[in-house]
Design a protein around this motif. Structure first.
Motif, mmCIF file in Angstrom:
data_model
loop_
_atom_site.group_PDB
_atom_site.id
_atom_site.type_symbol
_atom_site.label_atom_id
_atom_site.label_comp_id
_atom_site.label_asym_id
_atom_site.label_seq_id
_atom_site.Cartn_x
_atom_site.Cartn_y
_atom_site.Cartn_z
ATOM 1 N N LEU A 504 2.435 3.407 -6.626
ATOM 2 C CA LEU A 504 3.477 4.440 -6.588
ATOM 3 C C LEU A 504 4.856 3.892 -6.930
ATOM 4 C CD1 LEU A 504 2.557 6.534 -3.396
ATOM 5 C CD2 LEU A 504 2.332 7.221 -5.788
ATOM 6 N N HIS A 505 5.145 2.665 -6.481
ATOM 7 C CA HIS A 505 6.518 2.169 -6.565
ATOM 8 C C HIS A 505 6.666 1.043 -7.570
ATOM 9 C CE1 HIS A 505 7.170 4.824 -3.282
ATOM 10 N NE2 HIS A 505 6.388 4.141 -2.470
ATOM 11 N N THR A 506 5.971 1.197 -8.716
ATOM 12 C CA THR A 506 6.166 0.293 -9.841
ATOM 13 C C THR A 506 7.135 0.930 -10.819
ATOM 14 O OG1 THR A 506 4.250 1.297 -10.947
ATOM 15 C CG2 THR A 506 3.867 -0.688 -9.643
ATOM 16 N N LYS A 545 0.470 4.861 6.180
ATOM 17 C CA LYS A 545 1.509 4.713 5.159
ATOM 18 C C LYS A 545 0.845 4.259 3.860
ATOM 19 C CE LYS A 545 2.589 0.039 6.838
ATOM 20 N NZ LYS A 545 3.664 -0.867 7.305
ATOM 21 N N SER A 546 1.632 4.272 2.771
ATOM 22 C CA SER A 546 1.053 3.921 1.471
ATOM 23 C C SER A 546 0.649 2.457 1.398
ATOM 24 C CB SER A 546 2.052 4.242 0.356
ATOM 25 O OG SER A 546 3.262 3.527 0.540
ATOM 26 N N SER A 547 1.328 1.580 2.151
ATOM 27 C CA SER A 547 0.964 0.158 2.129
ATOM 28 C C SER A 547 -0.190 -0.164 3.068
ATOM 29 C CB SER A 547 2.183 -0.700 2.478
ATOM 30 O OG SER A 547 2.722 -0.329 3.718
ATOM 31 N N ASN A 548 -0.729 0.837 3.754
ATOM 32 C CA ASN A 548 -1.973 0.674 4.522
ATOM 33 C C ASN A 548 -3.100 1.498 3.908
ATOM 34 O OD1 ASN A 548 -1.121 -1.167 6.387
ATOM 35 N ND2 ASN A 548 -0.596 0.329 7.959
ATOM 36 N N THR A 549 -2.895 1.991 2.701
ATOM 37 C CA THR A 549 -3.918 2.736 1.967
ATOM 38 C C THR A 549 -4.312 1.900 0.760
ATOM 39 O OG1 THR A 549 -2.905 4.830 2.641
ATOM 40 C CG2 THR A 549 -4.467 4.889 0.792
ATOM 41 N N GLU A 611 5.392 11.311 -0.281
ATOM 42 C CA GLU A 611 5.513 10.114 -1.108
ATOM 43 C C GLU A 611 4.661 10.240 -2.373
ATOM 44 O OE1 GLU A 611 5.299 5.248 -0.406
ATOM 45 O OE2 GLU A 611 4.680 6.643 1.152
ATOM 46 N N LEU A 612 3.455 10.809 -2.249
ATOM 47 C CA LEU A 612 2.600 11.027 -3.423
ATOM 48 C C LEU A 612 3.230 12.020 -4.389
ATOM 49 C CD1 LEU A 612 -0.873 11.177 -1.638
ATOM 50 C CD2 LEU A 612 -0.234 9.514 -3.388
ATOM 51 N N LEU A 613 3.911 13.037 -3.863
ATOM 52 C CA LEU A 613 4.537 14.059 -4.704
ATOM 53 C C LEU A 613 5.803 13.560 -5.379
ATOM 54 C CD1 LEU A 613 4.146 17.115 -2.312
ATOM 55 C CD2 LEU A 613 3.170 16.994 -4.605
ATOM 56 N N THR A 614 6.562 12.675 -4.708
ATOM 57 C CA THR A 614 7.899 12.320 -5.191
ATOM 58 C C THR A 614 8.022 10.911 -5.733
ATOM 59 O OG1 THR A 614 8.629 11.535 -3.017
ATOM 60 C CG2 THR A 614 8.883 13.901 -3.486
ATOM 61 N N ARG A 615 7.111 10.006 -5.333
ATOM 62 C CA ARG A 615 7.214 8.575 -5.650
ATOM 63 C C ARG A 615 8.486 7.975 -5.070
ATOM 64 N NH1 ARG A 615 6.231 6.638 -11.635
ATOM 65 N NH2 ARG A 615 6.352 4.618 -10.589
ATOM 66 N N LYS A 616 8.975 8.548 -3.978
ATOM 67 C CA LYS A 616 10.147 8.012 -3.282
ATOM 68 C C LYS A 616 9.698 7.388 -1.965
ATOM 69 C CE LYS A 616 13.552 11.224 -5.221
ATOM 70 N NZ LYS A 616 14.351 10.193 -5.922
ATOM 71 N N LYS A 617 10.275 6.233 -1.632
ATOM 72 C CA LYS A 617 9.948 5.580 -0.369
ATOM 73 C C LYS A 617 10.568 6.348 0.788
ATOM 74 C CE LYS A 617 9.578 0.955 -2.399
ATOM 75 N NZ LYS A 617 10.076 -0.446 -2.364
ATOM 76 N N PRO A 618 9.822 6.610 1.860
ATOM 77 C CA PRO A 618 10.371 7.378 2.993
ATOM 78 C C PRO A 618 11.564 6.720 3.644
ATOM 79 C CG PRO A 618 7.980 7.249 3.107
ATOM 80 C CD PRO A 618 8.403 6.309 2.017
ATOM 81 N N VAL A 629 12.400 12.826 3.604
ATOM 82 C CA VAL A 629 11.731 13.965 4.235
ATOM 83 C C VAL A 629 12.709 15.122 4.416
ATOM 84 C CG1 VAL A 629 10.469 14.744 6.272
ATOM 85 C CG2 VAL A 629 10.092 12.448 5.389
ATOM 86 N N ALA A 630 13.959 14.816 4.817
ATOM 87 C CA ALA A 630 14.965 15.866 5.002
ATOM 88 C C ALA A 630 15.291 16.530 3.659
ATOM 89 C CB ALA A 630 16.223 15.284 5.629
#
Length: 737
Positions: A504-506, A545-549, A611-618, A629-630
């Protein structure tokens, strides 16, 4: 002193709550229980009872002694058509006044005023300007204009827009009341127009479409109080008599509209400064993330000490700031004169092969050959006795470590029927061989308790987690993870693959298509639904979280890292647990109450969906928009998700993005009871997968006749404020990190 003791004794017999609202001193209900000007009325004709300032004109919903503020219910005011017409003011238009002032029934002499910079003027009208004036009508304190621009017809002519307009403006100066002036702009429409003075940052929806049948509800507003009159200040050479706690101090008011002072607890203390011993020491070590202590924390009166554990050096106030000391690089400092081997947090020092003795003493290692020059028989007996003692010592050490490392639990797990995979205890030598001595080329990621390596164990590819800090808590968490994983049998739980966060975060376009992301979300939801409701004992993961998936080459998702997970009894729905997880993903309700439920995992999963929809870190936080999220909630309400959705997803949208976005919003609601269960989430995602994409084409939504305002919280138009202001300040402070 006699007066202080008498007041404290009296307070013990006073009413301390009304409904679900606590009543702290200097407030009170009965005569003699409150300071002058702080009397309250508890109206028990309501169910539950309601609390009011003074004689009952203004309803109180919260009292915050630590910040000297009170939250009240602020009603709306009508802007009627029969207002008195005044001469035109600068800027044109008819200037109107309704002959009254906005206020909460407060006395001009105090002690309560509108809290400065904490409230706003909100106008819901059509072509109207509302002005709040200062004390005695002098000067404009705040103003805003609600406009309804004309709408062009098909023939090119214009007609007045039928939608209601709205505006908001901060109220920077605090007074007990404000004279109001109103101006009509561009020929104001004949309709019901209203305005509020309400708390900033609160999400609310105001509708005038049915105002005559169902008046809009009251909104929260914040008052602050000061002690003393207009000329009162803190005593110079003596403590203020109102500040009774030994850990309190007096602070002059900074309000422009009112002078006086308030009492505060000293730094490192919290509570009620107006009563004896009311300010209590804060145990900062209970909130290590908030106070940035990532080492060994020690609470001290008014503060705390944070140091790296023994064997580590660096900054304990920075995440991963404590670095292992290589004692072997400084043999003289750490007194090792033999063979030195560095270990996490410690080191091993022993005599070289062919010698024996004390390697931590200079000259302490003696050649075995030379030692034979002594008396043969005596030496033989001595060596035999020494070896026997060493064997006994080694056996005792082995028993100690067996108990310390939960050997009995591991034996029970190994002895169980191997219905998942062959459970067995593997030696360190085998693991070193499988990972090429834990070579960096085998690293696949970092968990909360150590580094994860890819290993080859016979014909199998395995994941090996090596603890980074050898302390008892890490051992306990590791064994907890082993125990939980041994009970789990699900195709979407645990595997030694690549982290979702890497995809996601490349930089540049992601390898993950919209279909891939939706399928990954479903696979994670299936794993969590299994843990919550299908495992032999329900399990809460606590760190989704994405780093535990993890993803394999075919992008199949696996949930990993169960170091923070907790069992829960079948007859319970929640458990009290110390706060663990990753900020940005942690359920705020769990963070502030310590109550862990299945809905805590639902919140974390909702963040993962965003995060999957936006590719932004929470964890990303901006001053203007708040947390990711806000931002997501706010843009969803506005119907403007395109501003935050990943353009790659937007380009591949088959009509299901809006549905997934709404599901993510429901999962991340603050109120737990408004979130779905993971089983419901799984079923909804399966439905989205099963149906043809054309079925899920989104309809355009237009909100007619409504004014939707948004703040910096996680609220939707159906929800109401759940946390106190102090809690929300802490919440907003934590999410940027």
């Amino acid at each position: 002193m006699a007066a202080t003791v008498a007041a404290d004794d009296l307070w013990s017999s006073c009413t301390t709550s009304c409904g679900n609202i606590s009543i702290p001193y200097p407030f009170g209900v009965e005569p003699g229980c409150y300071r002058d000007g702080f009397n309250l009325t508890c109206d028990r004709s309501y169910q539950p009872p309601k609390l009011f300032l003074g004689d009952g004109a203004t309803e109180v919903t919260d009292i915050f002694v630590s910040s000297s503020t009170v939250r009240i219910r602020s009603g709306y005011m009508n802007i009627s058509d029969d207002l008195v017409v005044l001469p035109s003011g600068a800027g044109g238009g008819d200037q109107l006044a309704n002959g009254t002032a906005w206020g909460a029934g407060l006395s001009p002499g105090g002690p309560f005023i509108l809290a400065e910079e904490r409230n706003e003027l909100a106008v819901v009208a059509c072509n109207m300007q509302v002005l709040l004036l200062g004390a005695n009508g002098g000067g404009i304190v705040s103003a805003c204009s609600a406009l309804c621009p004309p709408q062009l017809n098909n023939n090119g002519s214009s007609t007045p827009e039928q939608r209601v307009g709205c505006c908001q403006a901060t109220v920077p100066l605090g007074y007990a009341s404000y004279p109001v002036q109103v101006r009509k702009l561009n020929g104001a429409a004949t309709r019901t127009n209203i305005f509020y003075v309400a708390e900033r940052g609160v999400n609310y929806t105001i509708s005038t479409a049915t105002a005559e049948d169902a008046p809009p509800p009251a909104l929260p507003a914040v008052l602050e109080w000061v002690i003393g009159g207009a000329t009162s200040t803190c005593p110079v050479d003596a403590p203020a008599p109102e500040c009774r706690s030994s850990q309190s101090y007096c602070q002059n008011s900074t309000a422009e509209g009112h002078r006086g002072y308030i009492c505060r607890c000293k730094a490192g203390y919290d509570g009620n400064p107006y009563i004896t011993d009311g300010c209590q020491d804060i145990d900062e070590c209970l909130y290590p993330e908030f106070y940035h202590c990532y080492g060994e924390c020690k609470n001290i009166p008014g503060g705390y000490q944070c140091n790296c554990p023994a064997g580590y050096t660096g900054s304990a106030s920075a995440r991963n700031g404590c670095k292992d000391i290589d004692e072997c690089a400084h043999p003289d400092v750490y007194q090792c004169y033999g063979e030195c081997r560095n270990l996490p947090g410690t080191f091993e020092c022993r005599c070289p092969f062919g010698t024996h003795g004390n390697a931590k003493k200079k000259g302490g290692c003696i050649s075995v050959k030379k030692s034979y020059t002594a008396l043969g028989v005596g030496l033989g007996v001595g060596v035999g006795s020494a070896l026997l003692l060493l064997l006994r010592k080694a056996r005792k050490m082995k028993e100690k470590f067996f108990r310390q490392n939960h050997g009995l639990l591991l034996q029970q797990l190994v002895s169980q029927k191997a219905d998942i995979a062959e459970r067995k205890i593997i030696t360190l030598e085998e693991l070193e061989k499988a990972t090429n001595n834990f070579n960096k080329t085998h690293e696949v990621g970092f968990g909360g308790h150590g580094t994860v390596y890819k290993g080859i164990l016979g014909p199998n590819v395995v994941a090996v987690k090596k603890s980074k800090i050898i302390i008892q808590k890490e051992i306990d968490d590791f064994i907890n993870e082993v125990a939980i994983l041994s009970q789990i049998n699900h195709r979407n739980v645990e595997a030694p693959w690549v982290f979702l966060s890497h995809h996601l975060h490349t930089k540049g376009a992601s390898k993950l298509s919209w279909d891939d992301r939706l399928r990954i979300a479903l696979e994670v939801a299936r794993a969590l639904a299994y843990l919550h409701s299908a495992a032999s004992i329900p399990i809460f993961h606590r760190d989704i979280k994405s780093s535990n998936t993890l993803l394999n080459d075919s992008l199949t998702a696996k949930v990993s890292d169960f170091g923070a997970s907790r069992y829960i009894s079948l007859n319970r729905t929640e458990v009290t647990a110390s706060i663990q997880g990753t900020m940005g993903y942690v359920d705020p309700a769990y963070y502030y109450t310590g109550k862990l439920t299945d809905k805590s995992d639902v919140f974390s999963f909702g963040v993962l969906l965003i995060e999957l929809l936006t590719r932004k870190k929470p964890s990303i936080f901006t001053c203007n928009d708040g947390s990711v999220v806000a931002q997501f909630h706010s843009l969803l309400i506005q119907g403007n998700l395109v501003r935050i959705i990943d353009p790659q997803v937007t380009g591949e949208d088959d009509g299901r993005v809006q549905e997934v976005a709404e599901l993510a919003a429901r999962c991340t609601r603050l109120k737990r009871q408004e979130r779905p269960t993971m089983r419901q989430v799984e079923m909804e995602l399966e439905s989205l997968q099963a149906h043809n994409a054309e079925v899920w084409k989104c309809n355009q939504h237009h909100i007619m006749g409504q004014c939707v305002t948004t703040g910096a919280g996680f609220f939707t138009e159906e929800t109401s404020r759940q946390f106190s202001m102090e809690e929300e300040i802490l919440l907003s402070a934590r999410y940027p990190r």
